[in-house]
Write a protein that holds these residues in place. Structure first.
Motif, short mmCIF file in Angstrom:
data_model
loop_
_atom_site.label_atom_id
_atom_site.label_comp_id
_atom_site.label_asym_id
_atom_site.label_seq_id
_atom_site.Cartn_x
_atom_site.Cartn_y
_atom_site.Cartn_z
N ILE A 46 0.98 -1.38 -0.02
CA ILE A 46 0.06 -0.01 0.03
C ILE A 46 0.71 1.33 0.16
N HIS A 51 -0.12 5.20 -1.23
CA HIS A 51 -1.20 5.28 -0.40
C HIS A 51 -0.89 5.05 1.03
N ASN A 151 -7.98 5.76 -0.16
CA ASN A 151 -6.98 4.69 0.29
C ASN A 151 -7.65 3.62 0.54
N PRO A 152 -7.07 2.29 0.78
CA PRO A 152 -7.76 1.06 0.85
C PRO A 152 -7.53 0.81 2.35
N GLU A 190 -10.43 -2.11 -1.66
CA GLU A 190 -10.53 -1.07 -2.19
C GLU A 190 -12.35 -0.36 -2.33
#
Length: 230
Positions: A46, A51, A151-152, A190
């Motif tokens: 990530i 991110h 952002n995940p 996501e």
């Protein structure tokens, strides 16, 4: 209620005293723990993609999570009440940032602060079932944050080989000294920036199911035999 306790000098002294005792106790306990970790590469991926994660876990695993992920600049929501004050003071000493509020009071303001913090490059930590439960039922706040920031979600679970379990709504787990703690980190989830209510609900269920699976993985890590010495 917030103004009432802040207006009390004795309550302010109590909050400082609890934090002053709590931090060294947790730090000392954490220093004795042994760790088995799986899936941490998802966190690295990530960050490599530019991110920051919305780190999602159950409220009952706050203590080991606080210690393991310390000093990483993670920002979390803490309540504005008396308990939230001493909790904030402890976790700030572990290197966390705080956004004051909760899903039941000041939540919108706290979430907007998390949005700003994430846009400034900070990861966020989110207890999905906090602050009052029901236990192990994910609330949609973390999904909304992922949608708002791009952002995940990064689900993870911790399990101790030996622990005390509090008689609280979340069944807080306190690892015993020198126990082994397994950390299982799942694949990122996501959330589209234009997610509909139906998609948000589907993502909420997805992260909830991921945490149930990660609990089984963490238990499996604890069951694995120690590698023999060469």
């Amino acid at each position: 209620m917030v103004r009432e306790w802040r207006a009390s000098r004795s309550k302010r002294v109590q909050a400082a005293a609890i934090a002053g005792l709590g931090y060294p106790i947790i730090a000392a306990l954490g220093g004795t723990l042994r760790w088995r970790v799986s899936g941490l590469q998802h966190l690295d991926a990530i960050r490599a993609a530019g991110h920051q994660p919305v780190m999602a876990f159950w409220h009952g695993r706050i203590l080991p999570a606080t210690y393991y992920f310390r000093r990483r600049g993670i920002v979390v929501i803490t309540s504005e009440n008396f308990d939230g004050e001493w909790i904030a003071r402890i976790i700030e000493r572990f290197g966390y940032g705080t956004a004051r509020g909760s899903t039941s009071s000041g939540g919108k303001r706290a979430l907007l602060q998390l949005v700003r913090e994430m846009k400034a490059g900070h990861p966020a930590g989110f207890t999905l079932d906090g602050p009052r439960g029901p236990a192990r039922v994910a609330q949609p706040g973390a999904v909304w944050l992922a949608m708002a920031t791009g952002n995940p979600l990064l689900p993870f679970h911790l399990e101790a080989s030996s622990a005390w379990t509090a008689r609280s709504w979340d069944r807080t787990q306190i690892p015993k000294p020198f126990s082994t703690v397994a950390l299982a980190v799942g694949a990122p989830i996501e959330v589209p920036s234009d997610a509909s209510d139906a998609v948000i609900e589907a993502k909420r269920m997805e992260v909830e199911e991921a945490l149930l699976s990660l609990e089984s993985r963490a238990m499996g890590l604890l069951a694995e035999p120690l590698n023999p010495k060469p």
